[in-house]
Design an enzyme around this catalytic site. Sequence first.
Site, PDB file in Angstrom:
ATOM      1  N   LYS A 164       0.853  -1.188   0.000  1.00 26.76           N
ATOM      2  CA  LYS A 164       0.000   0.000   0.000  1.00 26.76           C
ATOM      3  C   LYS A 164       0.889   1.237   0.000  1.00 26.76           C
ATOM      4  O   LYS A 164       1.446   1.632   1.027  1.00 26.76           O
ATOM      5  CB  LYS A 164      -0.929   0.044   1.225  1.00 26.76           C
ATOM      6  CG  LYS A 164      -2.061   1.032   0.980  1.00 26.76           C
ATOM      7  CD  LYS A 164      -2.602   1.685   2.208  1.00 26.76           C
ATOM      8  CE  LYS A 164      -1.833   2.825   2.727  1.00 26.76           C
ATOM      9  NZ  LYS A 164      -1.697   4.017   1.842  1.00 26.76           N
ATOM     10  N   GLU A 191       8.859  16.373  15.488  1.00 28.00           N
ATOM     11  CA  GLU A 191       9.347  16.164  14.122  1.00 28.00           C
ATOM     12  C   GLU A 191       8.625  17.134  13.185  1.00 28.00           C
ATOM     13  O   GLU A 191       7.398  17.193  13.172  1.00 28.00           O
ATOM     14  CB  GLU A 191       9.070  14.724  13.692  1.00 28.00           C
ATOM     15  CG  GLU A 191       9.599  14.404  12.314  1.00 28.00           C
ATOM     16  CD  GLU A 191       9.441  12.936  11.956  1.00 28.00           C
ATOM     17  OE1 GLU A 191       8.308  12.411  12.015  1.00 28.00           O
ATOM     18  OE2 GLU A 191      10.455  12.310  11.597  1.00 28.00           O
TER      19      GLU A 191
HETATM   20  N1  LIG Z   1       9.452   8.007   9.191  1.00 30.69           N
HETATM   21  C1  LIG Z   1       9.177   8.509   8.025  1.00 30.69           C
HETATM   22  O1  LIG Z   1       9.906   8.257   7.076  1.00 30.69           O
HETATM   23  C2  LIG Z   1       7.945   9.326   7.823  1.00 30.69           C
HETATM   24  C3  LIG Z   1       7.451  10.143   8.815  1.00 30.69           C
HETATM   25  N2  LIG Z   1       6.335  10.891   8.598  1.00 30.69           N
HETATM   26  C4  LIG Z   1       5.895  11.822   9.657  1.00 30.69           C
HETATM   27  O2  LIG Z   1       4.483  11.818   9.747  1.00 30.69           O
HETATM   28  C5  LIG Z   1       3.970  13.125   9.536  1.00 30.69           C
HETATM   29  C6  LIG Z   1       2.605  13.047   8.918  1.00 30.69           C
HETATM   30  O3  LIG Z   1       2.663  12.457   7.633  1.00 30.69           O
HETATM   31  P1  LIG Z   1       1.551  11.403   7.176  1.00 30.69           P
HETATM   32  O4  LIG Z   1       1.550  11.283   5.711  1.00 30.69           O
HETATM   33  O5  LIG Z   1       0.253  11.761   7.826  1.00 30.69           O
HETATM   34  O6  LIG Z   1       2.136  10.040   7.808  1.00 30.69           O
HETATM   35  P2  LIG Z   1       1.445   8.639   8.028  1.00 30.69           P
HETATM   36  O7  LIG Z   1       2.274   7.862   8.980  1.00 30.69           O
HETATM   37  O8  LIG Z   1       0.014   8.791   8.366  1.00 30.69           O
HETATM   38  O9  LIG Z   1       1.523   7.962   6.561  1.00 30.69           O
HETATM   39  C7  LIG Z   1       2.419   6.976   6.181  1.00 30.69           C
HETATM   40  C8  LIG Z   1       1.667   5.790   5.581  1.00 30.69           C
HETATM   41  O10 LIG Z   1       0.782   5.265   6.556  1.00 30.69           O
HETATM   42  C9  LIG Z   1      -0.529   5.109   5.997  1.00 30.69           C
HETATM   43  N3  LIG Z   1      -1.535   5.202   7.068  1.00 30.69           N
HETATM   44  C10 LIG Z   1      -2.139   6.317   7.556  1.00 30.69           C
HETATM   45  N4  LIG Z   1      -3.023   5.984   8.512  1.00 30.69           N
HETATM   46  C11 LIG Z   1      -2.969   4.643   8.656  1.00 30.69           C
HETATM   47  C12 LIG Z   1      -3.635   3.708   9.509  1.00 30.69           C
HETATM   48  N5  LIG Z   1      -4.549   4.085  10.401  1.00 30.69           N
HETATM   49  N6  LIG Z   1      -3.320   2.409   9.394  1.00 30.69           N
HETATM   50  C13 LIG Z   1      -2.384   1.995   8.515  1.00 30.69           C
HETATM   51  N7  LIG Z   1      -1.742   2.823   7.671  1.00 30.69           N
HETATM   52  C14 LIG Z   1      -2.020   4.135   7.738  1.00 30.69           C
HETATM   53  C15 LIG Z   1      -0.606   6.205   4.954  1.00 30.69           C
HETATM   54  O11 LIG Z   1      -1.618   5.931   4.026  1.00 30.69           O
HETATM   55  C16 LIG Z   1       0.806   6.135   4.368  1.00 30.69           C
HETATM   56  O12 LIG Z   1       0.860   5.078   3.422  1.00 30.69           O
HETATM   57  C17 LIG Z   1       5.044  13.825   8.721  1.00 30.69           C
HETATM   58  O13 LIG Z   1       4.987  15.202   8.835  1.00 30.69           O
HETATM   59  C18 LIG Z   1       6.285  13.255   9.337  1.00 30.69           C
HETATM   60  O14 LIG Z   1       6.587  13.923  10.521  1.00 30.69           O
HETATM   61  C19 LIG Z   1       5.649  10.825   7.410  1.00 30.69           C
HETATM   62  C20 LIG Z   1       6.094  10.031   6.391  1.00 30.69           C
HETATM   63  C21 LIG Z   1       7.320   9.261   6.513  1.00 30.69           C
END
Ligand SMILES: NC(=O)C1=CN([C@@H]2O[C@H](COP(=O)(O)OP(=O)(O)OC[C@H]3O[C@@H](n4cnc5c(N)ncnc54)[C@H](O)[C@@H]3O)[C@@H](O)[C@H]2O)C=CC1
Length: 504
Positions: A193, A400
Amino acid sequence: MANVVQIAVPKSNSSIAVPTGLFIDNEFVPSVDSKETIKVFNPATESVLCEITAASEKDIDVAVASSRKAFRTTWGKNVTGVERSRLINKLADLIERDAQTLAELESLNNGKPVKVARDFDIGDSVGCLRYYAGWADKITGESIEIDRKTKVAITHPEPIGVCGQIIPWNYPIQMWAWKVAPALAVGCTIVMKPSEITPLTALKLSELVKEAGFPPGVLNTVPSLGSVGGAALSLHKDVDKVAFTGSTITGRKIMEAAAKSNLKKVSLELGGKSPHIVFESADIDQAANWAALGILYNTGQDCTAGSRLYVQDTIYDKFLAVLAGKAKELIIGDGFDEKSGGGPVVSKGQYDRVWNYIEAGKKAGARVVCGGEKRSTPGYYVDATIFADITADMKIVQEEIFGPVLSVGKFHTEDEAIALANDTTYGLAAGLHSTDAAQCHRVSEALEAGTIWINQYNLLYNNVPFGGKKQSGIGRELGRNALDEYISVKAVHWNYGEKLDWPL
Ligand SMILES: NC(=O)C1=CN([C@@H]2O[C@H](COP(=O)(O)OP(=O)(O)OC[C@H]3O[C@@H](n4cnc5c(N)ncnc54)[C@H](O)[C@@H]3O)[C@@H](O)[C@H]2O)C=CC1
Ligand code: BAL
C-alpha cells in the site's frame, strides 16, 4: 475512469503512461465494490496530475487472498532461492532501464529533483534489489547438536507468509525497494500500500514486476487511504506481517491493530528528531556541509533529518555563520530544473504543517538566522530555515517537523551535549563531528539512537542495518538483519536412536 492516464513531462514533448487501477494478480483492475478515487497532485504547481482507483476494504481482502494463493502455490516454499534471485535481479535491471522515466514520474508526484530521484533514490533502490537478490539463495538454517548418537535438531528459516507493506511519501521508490527486496528474497508475498499522496511510481513499478516474470499475486499494489487500506491490512486476519514506514502515531495504530487481530509480526520505521553535535575540534567547513545535508536533503522530509544541531559554545557564532552561508547555497526549486538541489515539500498538508512549526518557532522567541519567509509564487516551497538560540521546551525542538527547518543550540561540556541530544522520545539517528578519536567513541556509545554518524551524516548503505530505538521504531531494514523481519524459524527435532522407556 480511464485505465491509463498520460502525464505530460515538463520541458519535453513526451508523456508517461500511468495505470490507474489496482494491481492484483498481475493485472490492473477496478475496485470490486467502490467508485472512490484518489486525486494525485504535483507539489511544484499545486495542480492535479490524475485520479487513480482507491482500494476499498473488500479490495484488500481480494489482494490478500491472491497473495495467499501465490504463497501456497507459486512462491513461498515452492520456488528456489536461485529462481527468486534471478527474478529480483531481472526486476533491478528493468528499473535501471526505466530509471529516467521513473525519476520524472517521482519528481512530478513527490517534487524532488529528477536528478536526485534518478541518481540517488533509484540508484540506491536498484542496488538494494541486487543486494537482496544476492541473499536469496544464501538463507540457510543450521543443524544443532543434541546427542550425536541419537538426536539432532535442524532449523529451517521459512518465509513468514503474506506481508502488508505500508510505505510513505518521502521516498516512494526507495521505501518500496527497502520493503520489497528482502521480502521477495526470503519468499514472502506482498500486498503493497503506497502512500495516497505518492502512489504513481508504485503503480509504474508494478508493470515491471509483471515484466520481470514474477507469478501473479506475488506482489499486489493497492493504493488506498491509510484509514481504509492501511487499517484493513493491519487488522487483516490473513496477513502474517506488516512492515511500515511513517509517523509514530500511525505506527502505534498499526501495532494496536496487529494486537487486536491475529498478533501479526510488525516492523516499524518511524519518526525522529535527530541530534547533530559539533565539537570545537571539528573541521568547521566539513561539519557545516554535513549539517546542511542533514537538514536539507529531500527538503528535510527525512526520518533521519538532523533537525537539532548542538554546537560547542567556543565555535557557536562562527559555525552558525558558515552554516547559514551553506544553507543559502542550495537551490530549492522546480524538480525539472537541473540547478535544483531540493524541491517543494510534498503536499499542501505538509506545507501547512511546516509553516505552523516555523510560526511556532518565531512565537517562542527562537532567532531566525535564515529563511522563515513564505514565497509568493505557486508550489509548496519552503526555503531553508535556521532557528538559533533555542530552548529545550520549544515545539520546534521537541517535535518532528519534516521540512527544511533546523533548530540550533549551544553547549559547554561533552556531558551537556549528550544530555541535550538524548532528551527526546525518539532514537532513530544522531551525528557528531570531532577530531578527537576518544571523544568520537565515547559520545557514539552514549547516544541513544539506532544509527550514529561520525564526521558525516545521512549516508545509508544497503548492506548496513538501519532502524530506531525508543519511539523511532521496532526492527531493522537493510543489511542481513532485514531478512530476519520476514523469516519464521522452524525447529525440527529428529530422533534417530533414542528409545523412550514408558511409563516415565
Ligand atoms: N518516518 C518517516 O519516514 C515518515 C514520517 N512521517 C511523519 O508523519 C507526519 C505526517 O505524515 P503522514 O503522511 O500523515 O504520515 P502517516 O504515517 O500517516 O503515513 C504513512 C503511511 O501510513 C498510511 N496510514 C495512515 N493511517 C494509517 C492507519 N490508520 N493504518 C495503517 N496505515 C495508515 C498512509 O496511508 C501512508 O501510506 C510527517 O509530517 C512526518 O513527521 C511521514 C512520512 C514518513
Ligand atoms: N532516510 C531514511 C528513510 C526515510 O526517511 O524514511
